[in-house]
Design an enzyme around this catalytic site. Structure first.
Site, PDB file in Angstrom:
ATOM      1  N   TYR A 145      16.152   4.767  11.814  1.00  0.00           N
ATOM      2  CA  TYR A 145      15.785   4.203  10.943  1.00  0.00           C
ATOM      3  C   TYR A 145      16.985   3.838  10.582  1.00  0.00           C
ATOM      4  O   TYR A 145      17.002   2.385   9.662  1.00  0.00           O
ATOM      5  CB  TYR A 145      14.848   5.577  10.204  1.00  0.00           C
ATOM      6  CG  TYR A 145      14.867   5.333   8.753  1.00  0.00           C
ATOM      7  CD1 TYR A 145      13.760   4.430   8.406  1.00  0.00           C
ATOM      8  CD2 TYR A 145      15.358   5.017   7.708  1.00  0.00           C
ATOM      9  CE1 TYR A 145      13.826   3.268   7.009  1.00  0.00           C
ATOM     10  CE2 TYR A 145      15.239   4.880   6.140  1.00  0.00           C
ATOM     11  CZ  TYR A 145      14.240   3.545   6.082  1.00  0.00           C
ATOM     12  OH  TYR A 145      13.581   3.748   4.956  1.00  0.00           O
TER      13      TYR A 145
ATOM     14  N   GLU B  53      19.908   6.169   3.279  1.00  0.00           N
ATOM     15  CA  GLU B  53      19.865   6.467   5.624  1.00  0.00           C
ATOM     16  C   GLU B  53      21.161   5.731   6.027  1.00  0.00           C
ATOM     17  O   GLU B  53      21.707   6.057   6.996  1.00  0.00           O
ATOM     18  CB  GLU B  53      19.042   6.589   5.826  1.00  0.00           C
ATOM     19  CG  GLU B  53      17.738   7.564   5.434  1.00  0.00           C
ATOM     20  CD  GLU B  53      18.203   8.662   6.457  1.00  0.00           C
ATOM     21  OE1 GLU B  53      18.883   8.903   7.136  1.00  0.00           O
ATOM     22  OE2 GLU B  53      18.501   9.725   5.506  1.00  0.00           O
TER      23      GLU B  53
ATOM     24  N   HIS C 185      13.787   8.810  -3.551  1.00  0.00           N
ATOM     25  CA  HIS C 185      12.738   8.716  -4.424  1.00  0.00           C
ATOM     26  C   HIS C 185      11.181   8.891  -4.700  1.00  0.00           C
ATOM     27  O   HIS C 185      10.822   8.651  -3.518  1.00  0.00           O
ATOM     28  CB  HIS C 185      12.677   7.057  -5.638  1.00  0.00           C
ATOM     29  CG  HIS C 185      12.878   6.099  -4.954  1.00  0.00           C
ATOM     30  ND1 HIS C 185      14.105   5.675  -3.919  1.00  0.00           N
ATOM     31  CD2 HIS C 185      11.760   5.158  -4.673  1.00  0.00           C
ATOM     32  CE1 HIS C 185      13.316   4.615  -2.824  1.00  0.00           C
ATOM     33  NE2 HIS C 185      11.892   4.471  -3.517  1.00  0.00           N
TER      34      HIS C 185
ATOM     35  N   THR D 163       0.922  -1.366  -0.150  1.00  0.00           N
ATOM     36  CA  THR D 163       0.330  -0.016  -0.050  1.00  0.00           C
ATOM     37  C   THR D 163       0.753   0.940  -0.185  1.00  0.00           C
ATOM     38  O   THR D 163       0.162   2.502  -0.011  1.00  0.00           O
ATOM     39  CB  THR D 163      -0.897  -0.342   1.400  1.00  0.00           C
ATOM     40  OG1 THR D 163      -0.036   0.009   2.233  1.00  0.00           O
ATOM     41  CG2 THR D 163      -2.039  -1.390   1.038  1.00  0.00           C
TER      42      THR D 163
ATOM     43  N   THR E 100      18.287   1.036   1.903  1.00  0.00           N
ATOM     44  CA  THR E 100      18.183   2.589   2.171  1.00  0.00           C
ATOM     45  C   THR E 100      19.651   4.051   1.523  1.00  0.00           C
ATOM     46  O   THR E 100      21.024   3.024   2.320  1.00  0.00           O
ATOM     47  CB  THR E 100      17.186   3.480   2.913  1.00  0.00           C
ATOM     48  OG1 THR E 100      17.525   4.402   3.402  1.00  0.00           O
ATOM     49  CG2 THR E 100      17.333   3.074   4.486  1.00  0.00           C
TER      50      THR E 100
ATOM     51  N   LYS F 109      17.112  -0.467   9.250  1.00  0.00           N
ATOM     52  CA  LYS F 109      17.844  -0.246   7.791  1.00  0.00           C
ATOM     53  C   LYS F 109      18.792  -1.590   7.275  1.00  0.00           C
ATOM     54  O   LYS F 109      19.205  -2.337   6.897  1.00  0.00           O
ATOM     55  CB  LYS F 109      17.511   0.259   7.281  1.00  0.00           C
ATOM     56  CG  LYS F 109      15.912   0.541   6.602  1.00  0.00           C
ATOM     57  CD  LYS F 109      15.205  -0.484   5.229  1.00  0.00           C
ATOM     58  CE  LYS F 109      14.112   0.203   4.934  1.00  0.00           C
ATOM     59  NZ  LYS F 109      12.832  -0.228   4.195  1.00  0.00           N
TER      60      LYS F 109
END
Ligand code: NAP
Ligand code: F7E
Length: 320
Positions: free
Chosen positions: A150, A128, A180, A11, A126, A154
């Site tokens: 985060y 990050e 993105h 979603t 990512t 990750k």
């Protein structure tokens, strides 16, 4: 025979674009649906693909639901896009972020091992993870230095992907994707916050836009290009890790300038700096080098930041 794909985070922004791409390629697409109180399928609806995904109830923190999803979907390819993906929230919900965005990936990897270890796996890693950058242009060999809960979560998921590939010979690839965006971007992320505000200001519904650190620099691309890279990684004979980026970096300030200018406005008349939007630790600059993805997969971005921001402003104006 057409292949089956299972997408977690179906979603989300990337979930919607990936579903569309996989359907165009003839896949049977299954989505892991984390049930929410409110409607979470609006993005799939906007792309006209809502009715073409078979939803399976599940949650990344519930490994039994993932085992069931693997069994029901008989997936040949698994794309793990589900995450608590907003960096700001990761300081206020660090444990949830670790469980969903970190341990969640291990849960998916375990469900693959248990149900079908031939299924191919994509992990949504990512930029990050580079955080406090250790090289001016970041590529697959640049050391990581995450700067948020985060990024830390990750990084765990990324290394788990590498480790399961090396330990169990899984076809597991990690896409180290730089920022993105798209008209389907969540409104809390800075590009969409800006394009939504531009549209509202233009229509007289908002007077100013409050932002945090507008000197931060990001390597921004279009989500539609980036999901193509995910699919390409799983078609390669060998699993690997790839940086996906445009190779251009821009300040938040310059991105604002583009967005306001597209609507005939001057950002300096509306943008106000608000300390509430500064982060406890910032990633000051990101700039990716996607040379490996180009050489090994033939992947290249097709959309400039100016085109992307114009597309987002136009979509937000239309929605109003
Ligand atoms: P997004 O729009 O925030 O989507 C995240 C998805 O994860 C949503 O479908 C969300 O469901 C789902 N989710 C959240 N908690 C879950 C849980 N406990 N169990 C199952 N699903 C859960 O993110 P995105 O921009 O599409 O990004 C896709 C992936 O790429 C994420 O893993 C993100 O961290 C990573 N990534 C994104 C970027 C970027 O710039 N967009 C760059 C690098 C990596 P609900 O909608 O129902 O909450
Ligand atoms: O912030 C600065 C903020 O929240 C970009 C996620 O998809 O990309 C995304 O993470 C920059 C930061 O994205 C506001 O401080 C200034 O320097 O749009 P963002 P992000 O943190 O880079 C990576 C690759 C992911 O993996 C993540 O999942 O913009 N900024 N003022 C602001 N940011 C926000 N959100 N809001 C502001 O008011």
């Amino acid at each position: 025979m057409s292949k089956n794909a299972l997408v977690t985070g179906v979603t989300g922004q990337d979930g919607a674009y990936l579903v569309k791409l996989l359907l165009e390629k003839g896949y049977n697409v299954y989505g892991l649906l984390a049930r929410r109180g409110s409607d979470s399928t609006w993005r799939l609806r906007e792309l006209g693909v809502e009715g073409e995904v078979t939803m399976i109830d599940g949650d990344l923190t519930d490994v039994t639901s993932l085992i069931r999803a693997m069994a029901v979907s008989r997936a040949d390819e698994v794309y793990n896009l589900g995450a608590q993906s907003f960096v700001g929230t990761s300081w206020t919900q660090p444990v949830l972020t670790a469980q969903v965005s970190g341990v969640g990936a291990i849960n998916v990897l375990e469900s693959i091992r248990i149900v079908n270890d031939k299924a191919r796996f994509y992990q949504a890693s990512t930029s990050e993870m580079f955080g406090l950058i250790q090289a001016d242009r970041q590529d697959e060999s640049t050391p990581f230095y995450p700067r948020s809960p985060y990024g830390v979560a990750k990084l765990m998921a990324h290394w788990a992907t590498v480790n399961y590939r090396e330990s169990f010979n899984l076809h597991a690839s990690s896409g180290i994707l730089f920022n993105h965006e798209s008209p389907l971007r969540g409104p809390e992320f800075v590009t969409r916050k800006v394009t939504q505000a531009v549209a509202r200001i233009k229509k007289g519904l908002q007077k100013e836009l409050r932002l945090g650190n507008i000197d931060a620099k990001r390597d921004w691309g279009f989500a539609g290009d980036y999901v193509r890279a995910m699919w390409m990684m799983l078609q390669a004979d060998k699993p690997d890790d790839y940086v996906i980026a445009t190779g251009v970096t821009t300040t938040v300030r310059q991105m604002c300038e583009l967005a306001f200018r597209h609507a005939g406005l001057n950002y300096e008349d509306y943008v106000k700096i608000d300390p509430a939007f500064f982060r406890p630790a910032e990633v000051d600059v990101l700039l990716g080098n996607p040379a490996k993805a180009k050489a090994a997969l033939g992947w290249e971005p097709s959309t400039s930041l100016e085109e992307l921001i114009s597309m987002m402003v136009d979509a937000d104006l239309r929605r109003l």
